[in-house]
Structure formats: C-alpha cells, structure tokens
Design a protein around this motif. Structure first.
Motif, mmCIF file in Angstrom:
data_model
loop_
_atom_site.group_PDB
_atom_site.id
_atom_site.type_symbol
_atom_site.label_atom_id
_atom_site.label_comp_id
_atom_site.label_asym_id
_atom_site.label_seq_id
_atom_site.Cartn_x
_atom_site.Cartn_y
_atom_site.Cartn_z
ATOM 1 N N CYS A 98 37.558 30.284 36.460
ATOM 2 C CA CYS A 98 38.459 29.822 35.662
ATOM 3 C C CYS A 98 39.791 28.981 36.269
ATOM 4 O O CYS A 98 40.328 28.206 35.772
ATOM 5 C CB CYS A 98 39.248 31.009 34.868
ATOM 6 S SG CYS A 98 40.438 31.942 35.805
ATOM 7 N N GLY A 99 39.730 29.139 37.539
ATOM 8 C CA GLY A 99 40.708 28.555 38.395
ATOM 9 C C GLY A 99 41.917 29.039 38.419
ATOM 10 O O GLY A 99 42.810 28.523 39.382
ATOM 11 N N GLU A 100 42.444 30.133 37.878
ATOM 12 C CA GLU A 100 43.815 30.584 37.616
ATOM 13 C C GLU A 100 43.981 31.849 38.035
ATOM 14 O O GLU A 100 45.026 32.504 38.402
ATOM 15 C CB GLU A 100 44.488 30.289 35.962
ATOM 16 C CG GLU A 100 44.434 28.797 35.956
ATOM 17 C CD GLU A 100 44.371 28.673 34.367
ATOM 18 O OE1 GLU A 100 44.591 29.515 33.651
ATOM 19 O OE2 GLU A 100 44.593 27.215 34.156
ATOM 20 N N CYS A 101 42.803 32.721 37.960
ATOM 21 C CA CYS A 101 43.123 34.213 38.207
ATOM 22 C C CYS A 101 43.330 34.644 39.474
ATOM 23 O O CYS A 101 43.027 33.695 40.554
ATOM 24 C CB CYS A 101 41.921 35.021 37.523
ATOM 25 S SG CYS A 101 40.419 34.723 38.354
ATOM 26 N N CYS A 104 40.002 33.616 41.722
ATOM 27 C CA CYS A 104 40.033 32.114 41.647
ATOM 28 C C CYS A 104 40.800 31.413 42.630
ATOM 29 O O CYS A 104 40.682 30.672 43.223
ATOM 30 C CB CYS A 104 39.890 31.532 40.342
ATOM 31 S SG CYS A 104 38.315 31.672 39.339
ATOM 32 N N CYS A 112 35.809 36.081 39.527
ATOM 33 C CA CYS A 112 36.663 35.442 38.455
ATOM 34 C C CYS A 112 37.074 36.629 37.371
ATOM 35 O O CYS A 112 35.985 37.348 36.932
ATOM 36 C CB CYS A 112 36.191 34.444 37.654
ATOM 37 S SG CYS A 112 37.101 33.776 36.449
ATOM 38 N N ASP A 113 38.180 36.797 37.058
ATOM 39 C CA ASP A 113 38.641 37.753 36.008
ATOM 40 C C ASP A 113 37.840 37.655 34.634
ATOM 41 O O ASP A 113 37.639 38.686 33.899
ATOM 42 C CB ASP A 113 40.255 38.092 35.811
ATOM 43 C CG ASP A 113 40.960 38.417 36.810
ATOM 44 O OD1 ASP A 113 40.242 38.859 37.813
ATOM 45 O OD2 ASP A 113 42.275 38.348 36.631
HETATM 46 ZN ZN ZN Z 1 39.276 33.038 37.553
#
Ligand code: ZN
Ligand code: CND
Ligand code: ZN
Length: 375
Positions: A98-101, A104, A112-113
């Motif tokens: 996701c690039g945000e958790c 990540c 990734c969450d």
């Molecule tokens: Zn993630």
C-alpha cells in the motif's frame, strides 16, 4: 467492450479440503474503485495452493478460487486507478504494497497491513466478493485467485510489468521464483564464497539455489528425501545433493562433516517444523543463518535450544523472498529479460485449466517442479 459489465467465464473452484477442483461457469463483477480486472494468461501451481486442499492451511473459506502465481493482461480498471490501464501486462501480488502502512514505510520489511495471509478473509479490501458461482459468493485466495480466466485485484496487489515479458514464464515471478531467489539474495544475503544448504528441492528450493549461485556461494548442498530431484538441482547450481534417508545419523550431523562444522546459510523450503529445527542446527555456531521459507501447518511449532541462538546463530523467515512487491516485481521481470537468471529450469510441465487436478497430482507425487497452466 466488457468494461463495466459482469464477465461470465470459466474458473477452477475449490469446494473444500480433500476435494478435487471443478471447472465452473462463474461471474466476475466489474472492478470497483481502486481495483483492476485482469485476464489471466498463465499460472503456476504452488505447494501453498495444495496446502489449502490438503488441509494444512485450515482457516480458509470455501468455495474459493485458489492460485497465486499468475500473470495476465488488464481488461479494465475501476475509478481512481492510476498507472495501470487496459492492455497492460501485470503480475498479481499475494503480498500487497500500500506504500503507507508501518511495514510499507520501513525499508527492512516487505509486508503490508493490507495483506490477506491468514487469518484469511477471502475478500477484497472493501470486504465484499467479486466472484459468484450459481448465484453464490466465491472467496478469493491470497488477494490474487489466478485459477480463473478473469480475476479482480485491489490496485495495491498488482505490479505492472514490461510489455515484452513472456507471461507463460514470468508468472513464476508471482511466487515460487521470487520467494526462493529473494530468500537467498535478500533475506540471507548470501555472500561470495559462502556455504549453503537448501532443504526441499521443489520450485521454491530450486529458486533459492539459483539465488545462492547468482550470489557466488562456493558450496551449495541440496537436501531432499526424493533423489529424483537431484539431477535438476545440480543443473541449476547445487555442488552436491544428499538424501537424509541414506544416513542413520541426523542430517545436521552429516552436513556438519562436509561443511567444516556447519553451513553459513541454510533454507527450509518444505514446511516441516522438524526440518526447520535441523536446518538451524546445520548452521555453524557464531555465524550461521537459517531461513524459514516453507509454510508449516497452522498448529505446528518449532522447538529451539536457546544455546543455538546464544552461540550466534540467526533464525529468520520471509514471505515472498522479502521483495517489496509493487516496487520490485517489475525489476525482477526486467532482470529476467536481461537474462540475469532463467526460469525454464523450473518449468517441467505445461497444461490447461481443465487439467488442473492432474497438475496438482504431479506436484503431490513429486513428478513436477512447476506445471504452468495456460488459461
Ligand atoms: Zn502497506
Ligand atoms: P514442493 O512440494 O514442490 O517441494 C518440496 C520438496 O521438499 C519436495 O521436493 C519434497 O520431496 C521435499 N521434501 C519433503 N519432505 C522432506 C524432508 N523431510 N526432507 C527433505 N526434503 C523433503 O513445494 P514448493 O517448492 O512449491 O514449496 C515449498 C514450500 O514453500 C511449501 O511449504 C510452500 O507452501 C512454501 C511457500 C512459501 C512461500 C513464502 O512466501 N515463504 C511462498 N510460496 C510457497
Ligand atoms: Zn507460492
């Protein structure tokens, strides 16, 4: 012309453990926001799919569409999808990015969450289904479901790859190859001149072996209870192979004798906790590292003597070889196209979706490394 409409197509549906898959007519709903509908072109059969059918993975919901080692072409995209368009070649990702958790954003992690790797929800990220069969919902598997003509993926579970990539080979980058190769080069970080032992010489173990060779290991020992696996292992870089059934003493003692007291790196690529214990014992005290790659049954436990760790051994494990999936799968495909490694050695059989049960039988009997189904 199919965009925005329900697609009726064929899929191999799993009804429960110990039951054969059946080819069914299914309906695949259009992608919702931040989703992508993909026409699967080719898919491998990985042992993790079989763990669901054997019951080793026990918290699955049925009916489900298995398969997590595929490649295909985007048919349509939902609202808000950026950087992926119809016609693009893609690989579905069972580890999202996701690039945000927290994971990540951590350079040391590739998880990734937003994952669906147990306890399995079998649903899209918005908690609904896209597949139905005879009016009933069908669950998805590992965010991917590749044993079908069409699948729907969350955008964070899709890697766009080079237009020139042969999908009937690079599908293996969706799981087996990347998992094994990354376990060697990224998780263990095998060095030039080091000694390695790979337990289990299936598609995953052979890919570890390819990684050890690329990294320049000077001793690569293949270990398998099926000696029929040795010829291929030697072809791909094993310097020697041993069958634990040929010895009376524990396999880690046999390995210690031929590796100056123990190995720098060992890899468990079976999913057997007893073998995980011997793989750790087979590493050298003070400097050895053992990597768990195989997927053990949910209730199984590893028993470790703390002295093994106090005296400097490291035990690690990884999903998908530690690769940050959306960022690094396109690069792995580029490396394949640049001939940094080959995939042909892993492909022993080619078949079609309607013969999927035979493909599973070949894997169970130990006759295949990877069967690629042309969808
Ligand atoms: Zn993630
Ligand atoms: P496959 O069944 O092809 O290979 C396993 C090999 O192990 C076979 O060659 C067996 O003969 C051998 N074997 C079985 N028992 C023993 C034993 N006691 N000692 C030595 N060798 C033995 O499976 P695969 O290569 O497709 O997958 C291997 C494992 O990796 C499996 O557990 C799968 O679920 C797991 C996996 C992990 C990941 C990940 O992300 N970490 C991804 N995909 C698959
Ligand atoms: Zn797999």
């Amino acid at each position: 012309a199919t965009a925005g409409k329900v697609i009726k197509c064929k899929a191999a549906v799993a009804w429960g453990p110990k039951q054969p898959l059946t080819i069914e007519d299914i309906e695949v709903a259009p992608p919702k926001a931040h989703e992508v509908r993909v026409k699967i072109v080719a898919t491998g059969i990985c042992r993790s799919d079989d763990h669901v059918l054997s019951g080793a993975i026990s918290d699955m919901k049925f009916p489900a569409i298995l398969g997590h080692e595929g490649a295909g072409i985007v048919e349509s995209v939902g609202e808000g999808v950026k950087n992926i368009k119809p016609g693009d070649k893609v690989i579905p990702l069972f580890v999202p990015q996701c690039g945000e958790c927290r994971c990540c954003t951590n350079v040391r992690s590739n998880l990734c969450d937003k994952h669906d790797i147990g306890p399995y929800r079998g649903l899209m990220l918005d908690n609904t289904n896209r597949f139905t069969c005879k009016g009933n919902p069908v669950y998805t598997f590992l965010s991917t479901s590749t044993f079908t003509e069409y699948t729907v993926l969350d955008e964070i579970c899709v890697a766009k790859i080079d237009d020139n990539a042969p999908l009937d080979k690079v599908c293996l980058i969706g799981c087996g190859f990347s998992t094994g190769y990354g376990s060697a080069v990224k998780i263990a970080k095998v060095e030039q001149g080091s000694s390695c032992a790979v337990f289990g010489l299936g598609g995953v173990g052979l890919s570890v072996l390819i990684g050890c060779k690329v990294a320049g290991a000077s001793k690569i020992i293949g270990v398998d209870t099926n000696s029929d696996k040795f010829a291929k292992a030697k072809e791909l870089g094993a310097t020697e192979c041993i069958n634990p059934n040929d010895y009376n003493e524990p396999i880690h003692e046999v390995l210690a004798k031929i590796s100056d007291g123990g190995l720098d790196y060992t890899f468990e690529c079976i999913g057997n906790t007893k073998v995980m214990e011997s793989a750790l014992k087979a590493t050298h005290f003070g400097c050895g590292t053992s990597v768990i790659v195989g997927l053990a049954p949910a209730s199984a436990r590893v028993s470790v003597d703390p002295m093994e760790m106090l005296t400097g051994r490291t035990l690690k494990g990884a999903l998908f070889g530690g690769w940050k999936s959306r960022d690094e799968v396109p690069q792995l495909v580029a490396d394949f196209l640049a001939k940094k490694f080959e995939l042909d050695g892993l492909i022993t059989h080619r078949s079609t979706l309607d013969k999927i049960n035979e493909g599973f039988d070949l894997l169970r009997k130990g006759d295949s490394i990877r069967t690629i189904l042309q969808i």
